[in-house]
Design a protein around this motif. Structure first.
Motif, PDB file in Angstrom:
ATOM      1  N   LEU A  72       3.518  -3.451   8.531  1.00 20.03           N
ATOM      2  CA  LEU A  72       3.768  -2.229   9.293  1.00 20.03           C
ATOM      3  C   LEU A  72       5.093  -1.596   8.912  1.00 20.03           C
ATOM      4  O   LEU A  72       5.206  -0.370   8.771  1.00 20.03           O
ATOM      5  CB  LEU A  72       3.744  -2.541  10.786  1.00 20.03           C
ATOM      6  CG  LEU A  72       3.860  -1.339  11.741  1.00 20.03           C
ATOM      7  CD1 LEU A  72       2.697  -0.381  11.521  1.00 20.03           C
ATOM      8  CD2 LEU A  72       3.892  -1.826  13.193  1.00 20.03           C
ATOM      9  N   LYS A  73       6.117  -2.426   8.729  1.00 16.79           N
ATOM     10  CA  LYS A  73       7.425  -1.905   8.334  1.00 16.79           C
ATOM     11  C   LYS A  73       7.345  -1.215   6.983  1.00 16.79           C
ATOM     12  O   LYS A  73       7.915  -0.129   6.789  1.00 16.79           O
ATOM     13  CB  LYS A  73       8.454  -3.037   8.287  1.00 16.79           C
ATOM     14  CG  LYS A  73       9.845  -2.570   7.882  1.00 16.79           C
ATOM     15  CD  LYS A  73      10.833  -3.727   7.833  1.00 16.79           C
ATOM     16  CE  LYS A  73      12.206  -3.248   7.368  1.00 16.79           C
ATOM     17  NZ  LYS A  73      13.179  -4.373   7.300  1.00 16.79           N
ATOM     18  N   GLY A  74       6.638  -1.824   6.045  1.00 16.66           N
ATOM     19  CA  GLY A  74       6.489  -1.225   4.727  1.00 16.66           C
ATOM     20  C   GLY A  74       5.750   0.098   4.783  1.00 16.66           C
ATOM     21  O   GLY A  74       6.117   1.062   4.094  1.00 16.66           O
ATOM     22  N   ALA A  75       4.722   0.165   5.620  1.00 16.58           N
ATOM     23  CA  ALA A  75       3.962   1.405   5.764  1.00 16.58           C
ATOM     24  C   ALA A  75       4.822   2.512   6.361  1.00 16.58           C
ATOM     25  O   ALA A  75       4.759   3.675   5.932  1.00 16.58           O
ATOM     26  CB  ALA A  75       2.730   1.168   6.640  1.00 16.58           C
ATOM     27  N   PHE A  76       5.647   2.143   7.345  1.00 14.94           N
ATOM     28  CA  PHE A  76       6.542   3.132   7.946  1.00 14.94           C
ATOM     29  C   PHE A  76       7.559   3.626   6.934  1.00 14.94           C
ATOM     30  O   PHE A  76       7.852   4.818   6.870  1.00 14.94           O
ATOM     31  CB  PHE A  76       7.253   2.533   9.160  1.00 14.94           C
ATOM     32  CG  PHE A  76       8.278   3.462   9.762  1.00 14.94           C
ATOM     33  CD1 PHE A  76       7.885   4.513  10.586  1.00 14.94           C
ATOM     34  CD2 PHE A  76       9.638   3.300   9.492  1.00 14.94           C
ATOM     35  CE1 PHE A  76       8.823   5.386  11.119  1.00 14.94           C
ATOM     36  CE2 PHE A  76      10.573   4.166  10.027  1.00 14.94           C
ATOM     37  CZ  PHE A  76      10.168   5.207  10.843  1.00 14.94           C
TER      38      PHE A  76
END
Length: 235
Positions: A72-76
């Motif tokens: 999720l952090k990478g996608a954000f």
């Protein structure tokens, strides 16, 4: 769409309240056509306040790692850096400089604005440091004008090593475009690239009022273990 969402709905309004930013010399930014905005680099927030105050979209080069994180952090991160106009480049290997040149030239060929930091990294102490020649190489290869931009007080708003914003009056000061047509056909000459770079840095010193230091900022950081590393390594 995402760029407009960032600028007018999400972070932009907060930055306007806390930073009370103003821009001087906005008439020096062309309404259309390619140009390189060459800025001093005091804080991470330079890459936010400059696009916020510029009437046109600005593209920056950013390390590829910002776009390849997992979960999720990478996608954000991918969404965020794309929304604010960051272009991923691979900094590893001997072809890193060529990759940066290609990526920047591609955007300039489209008639876009490129934002670059000739110091290559944030100033560790608020002074202006020696410029790297990568920006000059791109300017000479593409033949586009270079517009000097001084960011004022962003290091007070976002001091190095801090996360929380501190209210400070931000000024973006835009200088007159610099044209290097007199060096046509001389791209690749390291002495010409240094002369172009030094001319850009002189204009930034005049605009910003910073004290100039004739060493690379990164060399100073490397001598002090624990300091942060470059945020715009391709500049």
């Amino acid at each position: 769409m995402w760029y407009s969402l960032f600028k007018y709905v999400l972070l932009g309004p907060l930055l306007r309240v806390l930073g009370r930013p103003t821009i001087e010399g906005i008439e020096n930014i062309p309404e259309r056509g390619p140009a390189i905005l060459a800025s001093n680099h005091l804080a991470v927030m330079d890459s936010f306040f400059l696009p916020l105050m510029c009437p046109r979209r600005i593209y920056f080069l950013a390390k590829n790692e910002y776009f390849t994180g997992p979960g999720l952090k990478g996608a954000f991160q991918r969404w965020f850096y794309t929304a604010v106009g960051q272009i991923p480049i691979d900094r590893s290997g001997a072809e890193a400089a060529a990759g940066a040149l290609t990526a920047a030239s591609r955007q300039l060929d489209k008639g876009e604005l490129m934002g670059m930091y000739p110091e290559g990294t944030r100033s560790p102490d608020g002074r202006l440091y020696k410029g790297k020649t990568g920006l000059a190489r791109i300017a000479l290869e593409t033949g586009v004008p270079v517009i000097p931009v001084a960011m004022i007080n962003t290091n007070k708003f976002n001091p190095p090593g801090t996360v929380l914003f501190r209210p400070a009056k931000i000024t973006v000061r835009v200088g007159k475009p610099l044209n290097f047509d007199r060096y046509e056909g001389m791209q690749g000459n390291r002495f010409i690239e240094r002369a172009v770079t030094d001319e850009i840095m002189y204009e930034l010193m005049q605009l910003s009022g910073q004290q100039y230091v004739d060493v690379y900022a990164q060399s100073l950081k490397d001598s002090k273990p624990g300091d942060d590393r470059p945020v715009n390594p391709a500049a």
